[in-house]
Design an enzyme around this catalytic site. Sequence first.
Site, short mmCIF file in Angstrom:
data_model
loop_
_atom_site.label_atom_id
_atom_site.label_comp_id
_atom_site.label_asym_id
_atom_site.label_seq_id
_atom_site.Cartn_x
_atom_site.Cartn_y
_atom_site.Cartn_z
N SER A 1 44.84 36.94 39.09
CA SER A 1 43.55 36.34 38.74
C SER A 1 43.74 35.24 37.72
O SER A 1 44.67 35.29 36.89
CB SER A 1 42.64 37.41 38.15
OG SER A 1 41.49 36.81 37.58
N LYS B 1 46.60 41.94 35.64
CA LYS B 1 46.83 40.91 36.64
C LYS B 1 48.10 40.12 36.36
O LYS B 1 48.79 39.69 37.29
CB LYS B 1 45.62 39.97 36.72
CG LYS B 1 44.38 40.62 37.36
CD LYS B 1 44.68 41.17 38.74
CE LYS B 1 43.46 41.29 39.64
NZ LYS B 1 43.81 41.97 40.92
N TYR C 1 41.89 43.64 32.25
CA TYR C 1 42.04 43.06 33.59
C TYR C 1 43.12 41.96 33.59
O TYR C 1 44.00 41.93 34.47
CB TYR C 1 40.69 42.51 34.00
CG TYR C 1 40.58 41.89 35.36
CD1 TYR C 1 40.54 42.68 36.51
CD2 TYR C 1 40.46 40.51 35.50
CE1 TYR C 1 40.41 42.08 37.76
CE2 TYR C 1 40.33 39.92 36.74
CZ TYR C 1 40.30 40.71 37.88
OH TYR C 1 40.17 40.13 39.11
#
Length: 287
Positions: free
Chosen positions: A151, A168, A164
């Site tokens: 991401s 990622k 997150y």
Amino acid sequence: MSGVDGRVIIVTGAGGGLGREYALLLAANGARVVVNDLGGARDGSGSGSEMADKVVAEIREAGGEAVANYDSVATAEGAAAIVATALDAFGAVHGVVSNAGILRDVSYAKMTDAQWDAVIQVHLYGGYNITRALWPHFREQRYGRIVVITSTSGLFGNFGQSNYGAAKMGLVGLINTLSIEGAKYDITANAIAPIAATRMTADIASADLLAKLSTAFVAPVVTQLMTDECTDTGSVLVLGGGLVQRVQLFQNAGVQFEQPPTLAEVADRWAEITDMSAAVPAKNPLH
Ligand code: NAD
């Protein structure tokens, strides 16, 4: 073989959003697809078989081959069960799109350990569990195609997404090494950072912007990375809304000290050390 025709490909988290789109396009191009989805909510709560079943039905109605699996990628047992589903149904596995994901967005100051763990578990351990379960098969058959979903939140950072983003970028670290270790077995490992309108992005972008970010723009690139012909490995692509770009690390010429420098000597050369105006693609200094 050519393209993805006849290949058995697992897509994790394929019950909705981008994963569904990957599964549909891979199947439309002749792949036999394992549609894995835990069937929960955006934050990972809940589970069910409906989401994966629906995508399998769509693929079959269009004349493709697919089988559903409802296990969680977050555990090694779940990943083993996903691989078992593929082997039971199709007798082999040639590729995986490690796509399953959840969000627990919160600023770092307010984040709980549970919010950190849940996101790392699904994204980073999810990618680890499924590729680890497949690795011996890929090595033995001397063929494998791995795409992990990273991401821009990991590559560049994003407020409220430390858990997150860390997960990622961990996946990028994973494919960097898998691409090296897989090279002699025709196993490729690449990452994409998609930007698309799904339930994950429904409340973080305007309706106007989301309207331009169809998931259909992303799936052809994932399919390309899964083909026999595509031997690129260790690449990271950022894509969405029709724009497809490759990103990589850059480095400048740097400063070479012949002796351990003093703090003053480092400070003196700091502008040169940090100036990226003439930077070039980075190479591992140990290789
Ligand atoms: P989504 O919520 O529609 O898809 C995620 C899917 O994963 C869901 O269907 C969910 O049920 C499934 N899932 C969650 N936990 C699971 C588990 N433990 N085991 C198996 N399945 C599980 O969202 P999306 O936008 O389609 O996201 C797909 C992937 O793309 C995610 O990895 C996400 O982080 C990544 N991504 C999306 C965007 C974007 O713009 N949409 C941007 C960057 C990265």
